[in-house]
Motif scaffolding. Structure first.
Motif, PDB file in Angstrom:
ATOM      1  N   ASN A 248       5.263   6.867   0.672  1.00  0.00           N
ATOM      2  CA  ASN A 248       5.904   5.739   1.341  1.00  0.00           C
ATOM      3  C   ASN A 248       5.144   4.461   1.000  1.00  0.00           C
ATOM      4  O   ASN A 248       3.949   4.487   0.737  1.00  0.00           O
ATOM      5  CB  ASN A 248       5.921   5.937   2.858  1.00  0.00           C
ATOM      6  CG  ASN A 248       6.856   7.047   3.264  1.00  0.00           C
ATOM      7  OD1 ASN A 248       7.979   7.125   2.787  1.00  0.00           O
ATOM      8  ND2 ASN A 248       6.390   7.918   4.151  1.00  0.00           N
ATOM      9  N   ILE A 249       5.850   3.368   1.033  1.00  0.00           N
ATOM     10  CA  ILE A 249       5.248   2.068   0.761  1.00  0.00           C
ATOM     11  C   ILE A 249       5.167   1.303   2.078  1.00  0.00           C
ATOM     12  O   ILE A 249       6.136   1.226   2.831  1.00  0.00           O
ATOM     13  CB  ILE A 249       6.079   1.257  -0.255  1.00  0.00           C
ATOM     14  CG1 ILE A 249       6.277   2.042  -1.545  1.00  0.00           C
ATOM     15  CG2 ILE A 249       5.431  -0.092  -0.527  1.00  0.00           C
ATOM     16  CD1 ILE A 249       5.023   2.298  -2.321  1.00  0.00           C
ATOM     17  N   GLN A 250       4.003   0.725   2.331  1.00  0.00           N
ATOM     18  CA  GLN A 250       3.788  -0.059   3.546  1.00  0.00           C
ATOM     19  C   GLN A 250       3.414  -1.479   3.127  1.00  0.00           C
ATOM     20  O   GLN A 250       2.564  -1.668   2.259  1.00  0.00           O
ATOM     21  CB  GLN A 250       2.663   0.569   4.362  1.00  0.00           C
ATOM     22  CG  GLN A 250       2.393  -0.106   5.666  1.00  0.00           C
ATOM     23  CD  GLN A 250       1.272   0.609   6.406  1.00  0.00           C
ATOM     24  OE1 GLN A 250       0.225   0.875   5.841  1.00  0.00           O
ATOM     25  NE2 GLN A 250       1.519   0.927   7.661  1.00  0.00           N
ATOM     26  N   TYR A 251       4.052  -2.464   3.735  1.00  0.00           N
ATOM     27  CA  TYR A 251       3.798  -3.859   3.403  1.00  0.00           C
ATOM     28  C   TYR A 251       3.121  -4.558   4.577  1.00  0.00           C
ATOM     29  O   TYR A 251       3.452  -4.319   5.731  1.00  0.00           O
ATOM     30  CB  TYR A 251       5.108  -4.582   3.071  1.00  0.00           C
ATOM     31  CG  TYR A 251       5.768  -4.058   1.820  1.00  0.00           C
ATOM     32  CD1 TYR A 251       5.382  -4.519   0.576  1.00  0.00           C
ATOM     33  CD2 TYR A 251       6.771  -3.099   1.893  1.00  0.00           C
ATOM     34  CE1 TYR A 251       5.981  -4.039  -0.577  1.00  0.00           C
ATOM     35  CE2 TYR A 251       7.380  -2.616   0.748  1.00  0.00           C
ATOM     36  CZ  TYR A 251       6.977  -3.090  -0.488  1.00  0.00           C
ATOM     37  OH  TYR A 251       7.565  -2.616  -1.622  1.00  0.00           O
ATOM     38  N   THR A 252       2.204  -5.441   4.249  1.00  0.00           N
ATOM     39  CA  THR A 252       1.499  -6.221   5.251  1.00  0.00           C
ATOM     40  C   THR A 252       1.442  -7.671   4.790  1.00  0.00           C
ATOM     41  O   THR A 252       1.173  -7.934   3.618  1.00  0.00           O
ATOM     42  CB  THR A 252       0.057  -5.701   5.434  1.00  0.00           C
ATOM     43  OG1 THR A 252       0.108  -4.316   5.759  1.00  0.00           O
ATOM     44  CG2 THR A 252      -0.668  -6.453   6.524  1.00  0.00           C
ATOM     45  N   ILE A 253       1.692  -8.593   5.708  1.00  0.00           N
ATOM     46  CA  ILE A 253       1.555 -10.018   5.406  1.00  0.00           C
ATOM     47  C   ILE A 253       0.169 -10.439   5.876  1.00  0.00           C
ATOM     48  O   ILE A 253      -0.192 -10.218   7.029  1.00  0.00           O
ATOM     49  CB  ILE A 253       2.636 -10.850   6.120  1.00  0.00           C
ATOM     50  CG1 ILE A 253       4.019 -10.452   5.620  1.00  0.00           C
ATOM     51  CG2 ILE A 253       2.391 -12.338   5.904  1.00  0.00           C
ATOM     52  CD1 ILE A 253       5.150 -11.105   6.375  1.00  0.00           C
ATOM     53  N   SER A 254      -0.599 -11.045   4.986  1.00  0.00           N
ATOM     54  CA  SER A 254      -1.948 -11.502   5.320  1.00  0.00           C
ATOM     55  C   SER A 254      -2.093 -12.978   4.964  1.00  0.00           C
ATOM     56  O   SER A 254      -1.469 -13.462   4.028  1.00  0.00           O
ATOM     57  CB  SER A 254      -2.995 -10.682   4.562  1.00  0.00           C
ATOM     58  OG  SER A 254      -2.901  -9.325   4.920  1.00  0.00           O
ATOM     59  N   SER A 255      -2.942 -13.651   5.699  1.00  0.00           N
ATOM     60  CA  SER A 255      -3.160 -15.082   5.507  1.00  0.00           C
ATOM     61  C   SER A 255      -4.347 -15.319   4.581  1.00  0.00           C
ATOM     62  O   SER A 255      -5.403 -14.715   4.751  1.00  0.00           O
ATOM     63  CB  SER A 255      -3.423 -15.737   6.858  1.00  0.00           C
ATOM     64  OG  SER A 255      -3.895 -17.045   6.696  1.00  0.00           O
TER      65      SER A 255
ATOM     66  N   ASN B 286       0.839  -1.201   0.000  1.00  0.00           N
ATOM     67  CA  ASN B 286       0.000   0.000   0.000  1.00  0.00           C
ATOM     68  C   ASN B 286       0.872   1.248   0.000  1.00  0.00           C
ATOM     69  O   ASN B 286       1.881   1.303   0.696  1.00  0.00           O
ATOM     70  CB  ASN B 286      -0.894   0.041   1.252  1.00  0.00           C
ATOM     71  CG  ASN B 286      -1.891  -1.083   1.278  1.00  0.00           C
ATOM     72  OD1 ASN B 286      -2.637  -1.265   0.334  1.00  0.00           O
ATOM     73  ND2 ASN B 286      -1.888  -1.843   2.358  1.00  0.00           N
ATOM     74  N   GLU B 287       0.435   2.230  -0.779  1.00  0.00           N
ATOM     75  CA  GLU B 287       1.094   3.532  -0.713  1.00  0.00           C
ATOM     76  C   GLU B 287       0.424   4.326   0.391  1.00  0.00           C
ATOM     77  O   GLU B 287      -0.791   4.405   0.471  1.00  0.00           O
ATOM     78  CB  GLU B 287       0.971   4.271  -2.047  1.00  0.00           C
ATOM     79  CG  GLU B 287       1.899   3.730  -3.099  1.00  0.00           C
ATOM     80  CD  GLU B 287       2.012   4.648  -4.298  1.00  0.00           C
ATOM     81  OE1 GLU B 287       1.921   5.881  -4.134  1.00  0.00           O
ATOM     82  OE2 GLU B 287       2.198   4.109  -5.390  1.00  0.00           O
TER      83      GLU B 287
END
Length: 139
Positions: A120-127, A114-115
């Motif tokens: 800035n770029i934000q990363y999320t790990i999802s199941s 996500n911007e």
């Protein structure tokens, strides 16, 4: 995708006899053993559901294997792990943890990008499992 958390995670699944030997090793060191389970093995989900109470002062690995068997009956398609806790002064921490059961199909995780403010770029790990079904009905 195979979830790799804890000791032995890159090895093939342990047999019940191998699990019993590891539990025996933990008990020989005086460590308290506990059984935990979850249906959301996200890497940041370090608090799994405790099955019963931690087995302090238990000297026979058969007691842990009994609790493991009971947990498997109730959670046949969930993740189950065994933890060993060293309560000695200076350690007071989990010193061994390994997965003893996992679902047949492990859907894995995806990386969400996500911007956010300021480019800035934000990363999320999802199941994938969490996305598909509610808690308690994932496997």
């Amino acid at each position: 995708m195979r979830v790799t958390q804890g000791c032995f995670s890159f090895l093939p699944d342990l047999s019940d006899e191998q699990i019993k030997l590891q539990v025996g090793y933990a008990m020989s060191k005086g460590w308290a053993v506990s059984v935990e389970w979850t249906d959301d093995p996200h890497p940041r989900n370090s608090y799994w559901e405790l099955w019963g109470l931690p087995l302090f002062d238990v000297k026979d690995p058969a007691a842990v294997m009994y609790e493991l068997a009971e947990c498997r009956k109730v959670n046949p398609e969930g993740y189950i792990k065994i933890n060993a806790f060293d309560a000695s002064i200076g350690t007071e921490s989990c010193v061994m943890s390994f997965i003893v059961q996992r679902p047949i199909n492990e859907p894995g995780f995806y990386l969400e990008r996500n911007e956010v403010q300021g480019r800035n770029i934000q990363y999320t790990i999802s199941s994938y499992a969490v996305q598909a079904r509610p808690s308690g009905d994932r496997y």
